[in-house]
Scaffold this motif. Structure first.
Motif, PDB file in Angstrom:
ATOM      1  N   ASP A 131      12.444  75.654 -10.373  1.00  0.00           N
ATOM      2  CA  ASP A 131      13.248  76.603 -11.117  1.00  0.00           C
ATOM      3  C   ASP A 131      13.383  76.233 -12.599  1.00  0.00           C
ATOM      4  OD1 ASP A 131      14.798  74.376 -10.625  1.00  0.00           O
ATOM      5  OD2 ASP A 131      16.615  75.490 -10.147  1.00  0.00           O
ATOM      6  N   GLU A 132      12.807  75.115 -13.035  1.00  0.00           N
ATOM      7  CA  GLU A 132      12.859  74.721 -14.434  1.00  0.00           C
ATOM      8  C   GLU A 132      11.759  75.427 -15.221  1.00  0.00           C
ATOM      9  OE1 GLU A 132      12.826  70.527 -15.102  1.00  0.00           O
ATOM     10  OE2 GLU A 132      14.483  70.169 -13.735  1.00  0.00           O
ATOM     11  N   GLU A 133      12.063  75.743 -16.467  1.00  0.00           N
ATOM     12  CA  GLU A 133      11.076  76.347 -17.341  1.00  0.00           C
ATOM     13  C   GLU A 133      10.012  75.315 -17.694  1.00  0.00           C
ATOM     14  OE1 GLU A 133      11.094  78.146 -21.819  1.00  0.00           O
ATOM     15  OE2 GLU A 133      12.836  78.546 -20.550  1.00  0.00           O
ATOM     16  N   GLU A 134       8.749  75.744 -17.728  1.00  0.00           N
ATOM     17  CA  GLU A 134       7.667  74.833 -18.085  1.00  0.00           C
ATOM     18  C   GLU A 134       7.800  74.432 -19.549  1.00  0.00           C
ATOM     19  OE1 GLU A 134       2.833  74.740 -18.304  1.00  0.00           O
ATOM     20  OE2 GLU A 134       3.803  75.992 -16.792  1.00  0.00           O
ATOM     21  N   LEU A 135       7.659  73.147 -19.816  1.00  0.00           N
ATOM     22  CA  LEU A 135       7.783  72.633 -21.173  1.00  0.00           C
ATOM     23  C   LEU A 135       6.440  72.668 -21.887  1.00  0.00           C
ATOM     24  CD1 LEU A 135       9.984  69.488 -20.476  1.00  0.00           C
ATOM     25  CD2 LEU A 135      10.731  71.737 -21.251  1.00  0.00           C
ATOM     26  N   SER A 136       6.483  72.888 -23.181  1.00  0.00           N
ATOM     27  CA  SER A 136       5.274  72.780 -23.985  1.00  0.00           C
ATOM     28  C   SER A 136       5.602  71.893 -25.180  1.00  0.00           C
ATOM     29  CB  SER A 136       4.784  74.157 -24.424  1.00  0.00           C
ATOM     30  OG  SER A 136       5.760  74.803 -25.199  1.00  0.00           O
ATOM     31  N   PRO A 137       4.682  71.010 -25.549  1.00  0.00           N
ATOM     32  CA  PRO A 137       4.977  70.047 -26.608  1.00  0.00           C
ATOM     33  C   PRO A 137       5.131  70.705 -27.974  1.00  0.00           C
ATOM     34  CG  PRO A 137       2.702  69.839 -25.879  1.00  0.00           C
ATOM     35  CD  PRO A 137       3.362  70.834 -24.983  1.00  0.00           C
ATOM     36  N   VAL A 138       6.051  70.160 -28.750  1.00  0.00           N
ATOM     37  CA  VAL A 138       6.250  70.577 -30.125  1.00  0.00           C
ATOM     38  C   VAL A 138       5.503  69.617 -31.044  1.00  0.00           C
ATOM     39  CG1 VAL A 138       7.963  70.918 -31.956  1.00  0.00           C
ATOM     40  CG2 VAL A 138       8.490  71.580 -29.608  1.00  0.00           C
ATOM     41  N   VAL A 139       5.511  68.336 -30.673  1.00  0.00           N
ATOM     42  CA  VAL A 139       4.796  67.294 -31.410  1.00  0.00           C
ATOM     43  C   VAL A 139       4.156  66.348 -30.416  1.00  0.00           C
ATOM     44  CG1 VAL A 139       6.341  67.375 -33.408  1.00  0.00           C
ATOM     45  CG2 VAL A 139       6.802  65.771 -31.561  1.00  0.00           C
ATOM     46  N   SER A 140       3.212  65.550 -30.891  1.00  0.00           N
ATOM     47  CA  SER A 140       2.595  64.510 -30.074  1.00  0.00           C
ATOM     48  C   SER A 140       2.785  63.180 -30.781  1.00  0.00           C
ATOM     49  CB  SER A 140       1.097  64.761 -29.895  1.00  0.00           C
ATOM     50  OG  SER A 140       0.886  65.908 -29.113  1.00  0.00           O
ATOM     51  N   LEU A 141       3.090  62.153 -30.010  1.00  0.00           N
ATOM     52  CA  LEU A 141       3.229  60.803 -30.540  1.00  0.00           C
ATOM     53  C   LEU A 141       2.128  59.935 -29.957  1.00  0.00           C
ATOM     54  CD1 LEU A 141       6.453  61.827 -30.057  1.00  0.00           C
ATOM     55  CD2 LEU A 141       6.708  59.727 -31.327  1.00  0.00           C
ATOM     56  N   ASP A 142       1.602  59.027 -30.775  1.00  0.00           N
ATOM     57  CA  ASP A 142       0.563  58.101 -30.345  1.00  0.00           C
ATOM     58  C   ASP A 142       1.244  56.854 -29.789  1.00  0.00           C
ATOM     59  OD1 ASP A 142      -1.484  56.271 -30.020  1.00  0.00           O
ATOM     60  OD2 ASP A 142      -2.394  56.661 -31.978  1.00  0.00           O
ATOM     61  N   LEU A 143       1.141  56.642 -28.484  1.00  0.00           N
ATOM     62  CA  LEU A 143       1.820  55.506 -27.848  1.00  0.00           C
ATOM     63  C   LEU A 143       1.340  54.159 -28.374  1.00  0.00           C
ATOM     64  CD1 LEU A 143       2.078  56.663 -24.144  1.00  0.00           C
ATOM     65  CD2 LEU A 143       3.939  56.289 -25.753  1.00  0.00           C
ATOM     66  N   ARG A 144       0.122  54.106 -28.885  1.00  0.00           N
ATOM     67  CA  ARG A 144      -0.393  52.835 -29.403  1.00  0.00           C
ATOM     68  C   ARG A 144       0.344  52.392 -30.654  1.00  0.00           C
ATOM     69  NH1 ARG A 144      -6.238  55.257 -29.504  1.00  0.00           N
ATOM     70  NH2 ARG A 144      -4.862  56.912 -30.172  1.00  0.00           N
ATOM     71  N   ALA A 145       1.048  53.304 -31.321  1.00  0.00           N
ATOM     72  CA  ALA A 145       1.738  52.985 -32.571  1.00  0.00           C
ATOM     73  C   ALA A 145       3.265  53.084 -32.441  1.00  0.00           C
ATOM     74  CB  ALA A 145       1.250  53.921 -33.669  1.00  0.00           C
ATOM     75  N   ILE A 146       3.759  53.257 -31.246  1.00  0.00           N
ATOM     76  CA  ILE A 146       5.188  53.506 -31.036  1.00  0.00           C
ATOM     77  C   ILE A 146       6.048  52.302 -31.408  1.00  0.00           C
ATOM     78  CG2 ILE A 146       6.940  53.743 -29.186  1.00  0.00           C
ATOM     79  CD1 ILE A 146       5.739  56.368 -29.813  1.00  0.00           C
ATOM     80  N   THR A 147       7.135  52.611 -32.120  1.00  0.00           N
ATOM     81  CA  THR A 147       8.235  51.661 -32.281  1.00  0.00           C
ATOM     82  C   THR A 147       9.487  52.370 -31.782  1.00  0.00           C
ATOM     83  OG1 THR A 147       8.734  52.373 -34.545  1.00  0.00           O
ATOM     84  CG2 THR A 147       7.205  50.522 -34.287  1.00  0.00           C
ATOM     85  N   ALA A 148      10.395  51.608 -31.241  1.00  0.00           N
ATOM     86  CA  ALA A 148      11.646  52.165 -30.738  1.00  0.00           C
ATOM     87  C   ALA A 148      12.788  51.298 -31.256  1.00  0.00           C
ATOM     88  CB  ALA A 148      11.653  52.198 -29.214  1.00  0.00           C
ATOM     89  N   VAL A 149      13.797  51.948 -31.836  1.00  0.00           N
ATOM     90  CA  VAL A 149      14.924  51.243 -32.431  1.00  0.00           C
ATOM     91  C   VAL A 149      16.210  51.907 -31.973  1.00  0.00           C
ATOM     92  CG1 VAL A 149      16.040  50.627 -34.604  1.00  0.00           C
ATOM     93  CG2 VAL A 149      13.554  50.675 -34.476  1.00  0.00           C
TER      94      VAL A 149
END
Length: 79
Positions: free
Chosen positions: A4-22
């Protein structure tokens, strides 16, 4: 995902090889910033609702990220 959830479509893409999380905060509220050098996404607890709902949302993100890492581990290594 539930049917029953609406299908999501990406707005942006992130490259996991360059990810930082703060983890930071704004006016006492914790914020999670995810950045790949080109795109930055901010996760907040929202303006309304309870901490319990924010915690559940953060756990959903963390669980999906762990599941995605497991999928990547099962793939052949590409160079």
């Amino acid at each position: 995902m539930q049917d029953d959830e609406e299908e999501l479509s990406p707005v942006v893409s992130l490259d996991l090889r360059a990810i930082t999380a703060v983890i930071t905060e704004d006016e006492g509220d914790p914020i999670l910033l995810i950045d790949d050098g080109d795109v930055q996404i901010e996760f907040t607890s929202g303006m309304n609702g309870s901490w319990d709902h924010a915690i559940i949302g953060a756990q959903r993100v963390a669980s999906a990220a762990l599941e995605f890492a497991a999928v990547l581990r099962r793939r052949p290594v590409r160079h």
